[in-house]
Motif scaffolding. Structure first.
Motif, PDB file in Angstrom:
ATOM      1  N   UNK A  99     -38.601 -22.235  12.648  1.00  0.00           N
ATOM      2  CA  UNK A  99     -37.337 -22.185  11.906  1.00  0.00           C
ATOM      3  C   UNK A  99     -36.296 -21.358  12.650  1.00  0.00           C
ATOM      4  N   UNK A 100     -36.733 -20.236  13.185  1.00  0.00           N
ATOM      5  CA  UNK A 100     -35.804 -19.371  13.922  1.00  0.00           C
ATOM      6  C   UNK A 100     -35.307 -20.056  15.187  1.00  0.00           C
TER       7      UNK A 100
ATOM      8  N   UNK B  83     -29.282 -24.517  16.667  1.00  0.00           N
ATOM      9  CA  UNK B  83     -28.120 -24.981  15.911  1.00  0.00           C
ATOM     10  C   UNK B  83     -26.922 -24.053  16.113  1.00  0.00           C
ATOM     11  N   UNK B  84     -27.201 -22.756  16.118  1.00  0.00           N
ATOM     12  CA  UNK B  84     -26.115 -21.812  16.341  1.00  0.00           C
ATOM     13  C   UNK B  84     -25.518 -21.976  17.729  1.00  0.00           C
TER      14      UNK B  84
ATOM     15  N   UNK C 223     -19.803 -26.440  20.444  1.00  0.00           N
ATOM     16  CA  UNK C 223     -18.792 -27.341  19.877  1.00  0.00           C
ATOM     17  C   UNK C 223     -17.515 -26.572  19.546  1.00  0.00           C
ATOM     18  N   UNK C 224     -17.737 -25.375  18.957  1.00  0.00           N
ATOM     19  CA  UNK C 224     -16.579 -24.576  18.580  1.00  0.00           C
ATOM     20  C   UNK C 224     -15.756 -24.194  19.805  1.00  0.00           C
TER      21      UNK C 224
END
Length: 477
Positions: A325-326, A332-333, A339-340
């Motif tokens: 999960x981490x 994802x981060x 993308x940002x």
């Protein structure tokens, strides 16, 4: 003001006497202050007299009393003296003092007095005892004590004076101290040595008391003897009764003891049997309970082991899940951050491009505005003249545009039937070409479509105006 350094350097020997005089004056001032500051010991009262300040209540004081501390004595205006606080012992041998019963008695007493340190009383001592010797103060106090002691004795009976010494001493202290304060003294102690009278009343009272005491003693002895004989007889009777009673009680006690022993032995055997039975039952119960506890302990151990294994497996799964999960969260981060940042870069590029375009448009418009402003200034501020200048500058392009409109028209074949001159002297061919030119939009319509008015300088005149001009020209011919 003289500077001592300047005097010594400039004046030399002339300044030296001045320095010596200044030093001597300062020394004398210091010596005067040192000699006039007086210290008061703890066993004395210093009385400052002469010109003294008023009291706190505004009343004038003849002297100022200081007990402990120091005081500055002003030269020529003040002086000082000491009052000794040492206690004074006064022996008062009072004789033939008349009591309330009109019996004269002798009361030898010893009084101890001293100068008081109380504020108001200390002021009285400064005013009345300053300068007096110790013997004079002692005689003055003795006279006051004599009078007050006689007054106290006259208000009391001999029995009260002789038996209730505390009451007598309290009355003496109250009366004597009140009078001694008026001269600045306080009463420290009163001691009555002995009391006697001339008539033998006190001696008789003593004999009466002694006889009464002797008789009371004799009666007490006889009463005690009687009580002793009766007590002895009663004691013997009680002894015989008590011995017999003790014997019977002893036999009864022995029998009772044997019964209690038998009951105790039977109860002991019963309790032993019950105890053995309880012990056997307890052993069996404890064995069964121990076996059950063992089974229960094994069961709890298995349960704990299963729970531990389950917890271990769950912990492994949870750890792996948490790590995965981490990892997903971090990916994802990272993707979101990428993308940002790309979006931020594109936005910055678009913003820079739009900003550059805006600056270019602004520069073009600014240049056009400056050019139009120059044209208006060249036309003398007249906008119509400025418009004429602009149109005159562009007239060549407008005409070229109209010509361009029919330039590429392809005419494969033109057949003209020319019948000679027509109306107004025009041939058919001329009419054809003239009509083709008229098919082009007039310049006035072009200006109107653009929202402008064509200047009058290039507008064609109307037919009526031409006719009128022609009429005006004919007479001239």
């Amino acid at each position: 003001m003289y500077n001592l350094t300047n005097l010594l350097s400039d004046g030399g020997s002339k300044a030296l006497p001045i320095v010596i005089v200044i030093v001597l004056v300062l020394f004398m001032i210091i010596l005067l202050i040192a000699t006039r500051v007086k210290r008061c010991p703890s066993d004395k009262i210093m009385v400052v007299y002469g010109k003294v300040s008023k009291a706190k209540d505004g009343t004038h004081r003849s002297a100022k009393c200081v007990h402990g501390g120091t005081e500055f004595i002003v030269p020529l205006f003040q002086s000082y003296a000491f009052l000794d606080l040492t206690p004074i012992s006064i022996s008062v041998d009072l004789k033939s003092a008349l009591s309330r019963q009109n019996i004269r008695i002798d009361v030898p007493t010893i009084f101890t007095v001293g100068i008081s340190t109380e504020q108001g009383v200390m002021q009285n001592a400064a005013e009345r005892l300053l300068g007096m010797k110790l013997a004079q103060i002692q005689e003055l106090a003795k006279d006051i004590i004599f009078g007050q002691l006689r007054l106290v004795i006259a208000t009391m009976d001999i029995e009260e004076i002789n038996t209730d010494r505390d009451k007598f001493l309290e009355a003496v202290s109250r009366n004597v101290e009140g009078e001694l304060k008026k001269i600045g003294l306080r009463l420290i102690n009163v001691n009555v040595t002995d009391i006697s009278d001339e008539s033998g009343y006190i001696v008789a009272l003593g004999k009466e008391a002694a006889a009464k005491a002797i008789n009371d003693a004799k009666i007490s002895v006889a009463e005690e003897d009687r009580k002793g004989a009766i007590g002895e007889a009663n004691a013997r009777k009680d002894q015989r009764i008590n011995v017999a009673d003790a014997d019977s009680q002893a036999i009864k006690g022995e029998n009772q003891a044997k019964m209690e022993i038998a009951d105790s032995q039977a109860l002991l055997r019963q309790r032993q049997a019950e105890a053995e039975q309880r012990a056997s039952s307890a052993e069996k119960i404890n064995a069964a309970k121990a076996l059950a506890d063992g089974y229960e302990a094994e069961k709890q151990a298995e349960i704990v082991r299963a729970q531990r294994e389950k917890a271990t497996q769950e912990a492994d799964i949870l750890v792996k899940t948490e790590v995965e999960k981490r990892k997903i969260e971090l990916q994802a981060e990272a993707e979101a951050e990428k993308i940002r940042r790309q979006a931020q870069g594109e936005a910055d590029a678009i913003y820079a491009k739009m900003e550059a375009q805006a600056r270019g448009v602004k520069a073009v418009l600014t240049a056009q505005a400056e050019g139009l402003a120059e044209i208006v200034r060249a036309a003398g501020g007249d906008t119509n003249e400025a418009a004429r200048l602009m149109i005159a500058d562009k007239i060549e392009n407008i005409v070229a545009t109209q010509v361009e409109a029919i330039k590429n028209i392809k005419i494969d074949k033109v057949t003209v039937w020319d019948g000679g001159e027509g109306k107004e002297g025009k041939t058919a061919t001329a009419n054809f070409l003239s009509g083709m030119a008229k098919s082009l939009p007039p310049m006035n319509d072009l200006f109107n479509m653009a929202g402008l008015n064509i200047p009058e300088i290039i507008q064609p005149k109307k037919v009526e105006e031409k006719t009128e001009e022609a009429k005006e020209e004919k007479p001239a011919k």
